[in-house]
Scaffold this motif. Structure first.
Motif, PDB file in Angstrom:
ATOM      1  N   MET A   1       0.846  -1.182   0.000  1.00  0.00           N
ATOM      2  CA  MET A   1       0.000   0.000   0.000  1.00  0.00           C
ATOM      3  C   MET A   1       0.890   1.243   0.000  1.00  0.00           C
ATOM      4  O   MET A   1       1.757   1.403   0.835  1.00  0.00           O
ATOM      5  N   PRO A   2       0.690   2.194  -0.964  1.00  0.00           N
ATOM      6  CA  PRO A   2       1.531   3.394  -0.997  1.00  0.00           C
ATOM      7  C   PRO A   2       1.261   4.268   0.197  1.00  0.00           C
ATOM      8  O   PRO A   2       0.169   4.302   0.747  1.00  0.00           O
ATOM      9  N   VAL A   3       2.279   5.057   0.593  1.00  0.00           N
ATOM     10  CA  VAL A   3       2.116   5.997   1.698  1.00  0.00           C
ATOM     11  C   VAL A   3       1.400   7.212   1.145  1.00  0.00           C
ATOM     12  O   VAL A   3       1.946   7.944   0.339  1.00  0.00           O
ATOM     13  N   LEU A   4       0.154   7.411   1.582  1.00  0.00           N
ATOM     14  CA  LEU A   4      -0.670   8.444   0.986  1.00  0.00           C
ATOM     15  C   LEU A   4      -1.031   9.549   1.953  1.00  0.00           C
ATOM     16  O   LEU A   4      -1.739  10.473   1.591  1.00  0.00           O
ATOM     17  N   GLU A   5      -0.606   9.440   3.197  1.00  0.00           N
ATOM     18  CA  GLU A   5      -1.043  10.399   4.228  1.00  0.00           C
ATOM     19  C   GLU A   5      -0.529  11.790   3.920  1.00  0.00           C
ATOM     20  O   GLU A   5       0.606  11.983   3.501  1.00  0.00           O
ATOM     21  N   LEU A   6      -1.389  12.763   4.125  1.00  0.00           N
ATOM     22  CA  LEU A   6      -1.067  14.150   3.868  1.00  0.00           C
ATOM     23  C   LEU A   6       0.155  14.590   4.660  1.00  0.00           C
ATOM     24  O   LEU A   6       0.296  14.289   5.837  1.00  0.00           O
ATOM     25  N   ASN A   7       1.029  15.370   3.995  1.00  0.00           N
ATOM     26  CA  ASN A   7       2.272  15.784   4.624  1.00  0.00           C
ATOM     27  C   ASN A   7       2.062  16.852   5.686  1.00  0.00           C
ATOM     28  O   ASN A   7       2.992  17.227   6.388  1.00  0.00           O
ATOM     29  N   VAL A   8       0.819  17.356   5.813  1.00  0.00           N
ATOM     30  CA  VAL A   8       0.559  18.372   6.826  1.00  0.00           C
ATOM     31  C   VAL A   8       0.943  17.871   8.206  1.00  0.00           C
ATOM     32  O   VAL A   8       1.467  18.628   9.037  1.00  0.00           O
ATOM     33  N   ASN A   9       0.705  16.599   8.492  1.00  0.00           N
ATOM     34  CA  ASN A   9       1.041  16.055   9.811  1.00  0.00           C
ATOM     35  C   ASN A   9       2.543  16.124  10.063  1.00  0.00           C
ATOM     36  O   ASN A   9       2.996  16.489  11.151  1.00  0.00           O
ATOM     37  N   SER A 285       0.929   1.686  17.861  1.00  0.00           N
ATOM     38  CA  SER A 285       0.586   0.724  16.813  1.00  0.00           C
ATOM     39  C   SER A 285       0.529   1.423  15.455  1.00  0.00           C
ATOM     40  O   SER A 285       0.331   2.635  15.364  1.00  0.00           O
ATOM     41  N   ARG A 286       0.679   0.663  14.400  1.00  0.00           N
ATOM     42  CA  ARG A 286       0.701   1.227  13.050  1.00  0.00           C
ATOM     43  C   ARG A 286      -0.695   1.572  12.562  1.00  0.00           C
ATOM     44  O   ARG A 286      -1.678   0.929  12.915  1.00  0.00           O
ATOM     45  N   TYR A 287      -0.760   2.606  11.731  1.00  0.00           N
ATOM     46  CA  TYR A 287      -1.992   2.977  11.030  1.00  0.00           C
ATOM     47  C   TYR A 287      -2.008   2.271   9.678  1.00  0.00           C
ATOM     48  O   TYR A 287      -1.069   2.398   8.891  1.00  0.00           O
ATOM     49  N   VAL A 288      -3.076   1.512   9.416  1.00  0.00           N
ATOM     50  CA  VAL A 288      -3.256   0.864   8.117  1.00  0.00           C
ATOM     51  C   VAL A 288      -4.727   1.007   7.738  1.00  0.00           C
ATOM     52  O   VAL A 288      -5.609   0.642   8.512  1.00  0.00           O
ATOM     53  N   TRP A 289      -5.002   1.546   6.568  1.00  0.00           N
ATOM     54  CA  TRP A 289      -6.385   1.709   6.130  1.00  0.00           C
ATOM     55  C   TRP A 289      -7.133   0.392   6.120  1.00  0.00           C
ATOM     56  O   TRP A 289      -6.594  -0.647   5.757  1.00  0.00           O
ATOM     57  N   ALA A 361      -6.034   7.061  15.882  1.00  0.00           N
ATOM     58  CA  ALA A 361      -5.162   6.476  14.859  1.00  0.00           C
ATOM     59  C   ALA A 361      -5.027   7.555  13.798  1.00  0.00           C
ATOM     60  O   ALA A 361      -5.947   7.788  13.010  1.00  0.00           O
ATOM     61  N   ALA A 362      -3.899   8.242  13.800  1.00  0.00           N
ATOM     62  CA  ALA A 362      -3.776   9.494  13.056  1.00  0.00           C
ATOM     63  C   ALA A 362      -3.547   9.299  11.563  1.00  0.00           C
ATOM     64  O   ALA A 362      -4.332   9.756  10.734  1.00  0.00           O
ATOM     65  N   ASN A 363      -2.479   8.612  11.228  1.00  0.00           N
ATOM     66  CA  ASN A 363      -2.055   8.478   9.844  1.00  0.00           C
ATOM     67  C   ASN A 363      -0.920   7.464   9.782  1.00  0.00           C
ATOM     68  O   ASN A 363      -0.392   7.061  10.817  1.00  0.00           O
ATOM     69  N   PRO A 364      -0.515   7.050   8.573  1.00  0.00           N
ATOM     70  CA  PRO A 364       0.550   6.047   8.482  1.00  0.00           C
ATOM     71  C   PRO A 364       1.861   6.483   9.123  1.00  0.00           C
ATOM     72  O   PRO A 364       2.653   5.660   9.562  1.00  0.00           O
ATOM     73  N   ARG A 365       2.103   7.807   9.191  1.00  0.00           N
ATOM     74  CA  ARG A 365       3.364   8.278   9.740  1.00  0.00           C
ATOM     75  C   ARG A 365       3.352   8.340  11.256  1.00  0.00           C
ATOM     76  O   ARG A 365       4.352   8.060  11.904  1.00  0.00           O
TER      77      ARG A 365
END
Length: 386
Positions: A1-9, A285-289, A361-365
């Motif tokens: 899965m590509p890392v798609l989380e917005l860079n704003v975080n 823990s990791r964020y995964v959609w 659970a915020a985002n993948p990062r």
């Protein structure tokens, strides 16, 4: 899965890390930072974050639909296999009945009946012929029903497969949109000078501080008001009757005021704290959609998993939780365990843990984290327990 989380975080983390520098060189930062550029960057980043959050929720819902349809397709495929076997078996039986009817040394049962001189034999044969005819007719009718059901099942399989393909394509397209938002946010950040980034960090930190203070004050005020109501509505303990002639024989406690608050769920705040403890145990823990535990989560996956630990099933999406879980509560009346929602329309959910903090659970990062209640635009809250 590509890392798609917005860079704003990531931007916000970098900005927060430079806050100390901004404090030390406050005068220089104010002098060298372009206020208009900082204000525009804040506006752009907030807009991008909201848009990306909505895309994130669309991905979650597409993933959830796909999971449901995969399970449905599996069941339908099994049903089709069973129905095919049933139709083939019935077809074979009907063919066997026809073969039996045709046996008899090339002389049909009808011919035998017509040439029979024995009345009893004739009637007996006629009855047998009618039984076979009825059986054949009933069998044909059942075969038609079973074939129609098989056709419907196959149509359901095709429709479900088409929806699966549609959701798969949607996830790919939404992923591209998410990538574009990340690039857009990075471009906004890259346009800022170092002084402007520091100034933006200082503004963000001050905003969170003010809102946290306001939230603490509001919660304290709400708690005081609840305590006052509880005191006012508590039954009075009557004093023993006085022997004085001027004393009344009895007194009545005032009737409690009607409260427009839903009744507390079984277990009350104890169960709500169990929900909080469950969510906090997953920090890091990791964020995964599309996942809801036990080791990876998306935003609504974490809240639904935490509530499952106390036997409560929530709908899977943050939008669904906002519209159907528990009942609405005000921001000033938040208690640990309440669901808190962000953006308009709603596209993110976390769990309030008290003291102006949430776990989400915020985002993948960032994964599952503890952060400020006011780290994102607040849109509402709902209480499931209590």
């Amino acid at each position: 899965m590509p890392v798609l989380e917005l860079n704003v975080n990531r931007v916000r983390l970098v900005l927060a890390s430079t806050l100390a520098i901004a404090t030390v060189f406050g005068g220089a930062v104010v002098a060298n930072a372009d206020p208009d550029a900082v204000a525009q960057a804040r506006k752009d980043l907030d807009r991008i974050h909201q848009e990306s959050s909505a895309i994130d929720q669309d991905i979650i819902e597409a993933h959830d639909r796909a999971a449901q349809n995969e399970a449905k397709l599996k069941n339908l495929t099994s049903d089709v296999t069973s129905q095919v076997a049933k139709v083939e078996k019935l077809s074979s039986q009907l063919g066997h009945v026809g073969a039996v009817q045709m046996r008899g040394d090339s002389i049909s049962l009808t011919a035998q009946l017509l040439t029979s001189t024995d009345a009893d034999n004739f009637l007996s044969g006629l009855g047998a012929m009618q039984v076979e005819a009825d059986r054949s007719t009933a069998g044909i009718q059942q075969l038609q029903v079973d074939q129609a059901k098989l056709t419907t099942l196959r149509e359901d399989v095709d429709a479900t497969q088409k929806q699966l393909d549609k959701d798969a394509a949607a996830k790919v397209e939404l992923g591209k949109q998410y990538d574009a938002k990340e690039a857009e946010a990075q471009a906004v950040y890259d346009r800022l000078s170092e002084e402007e980034r520091q100034r933006l960090a200082a503004i963000e930190a001050e905003r969170v501080r003010r809102e946290a203070a306001a939230q603490a004050e509001a919660e304290a005020r709400a708690a005081q008001e609840r305590a006052s109501r509880d005191t006012a509505t508590s039954p009075r303990v009557e004093a023993p009757a006085s022997t004085s002639p001027s004393a009344p024989a009895s007194s009545k406690a005032p009737k409690p005021e009607t409260q427009e608050e839903p009744p507390a769920a079984s277990g009350g705040s104890g169960r709500a704290q169990d929900v909080v403890d469950a969510a906090l145990s997953k920090v890091g823990s990791r964020y995964v959609w599309g996942t809801s535990g036990p080791s990876t989560f998306d935003c609504s996956g974490l809240t639904s998993w935490a509530y499952r630990q106390v036997g409560i099933n929530l709908t899977r999406s943050s939008r669904g939780q906002f519209s159907s879980a528990g009942y609405k509560v005000s921001k000033s009346d938040l208690r640990p365990g309440d669901l808190v929602f962000y953006y308009s329309p709603v596209s993110h959910v976390g769990l309030y843990i008290g003291n102006g903090k949430i776990v989400d659970a915020a985002n993948p990062r960032s994964g599952v984290r503890v952060t400020s209640l006011n780290s994102m635009p607040f849109s509402g809250a709902r209480r499931v327990i209590g």
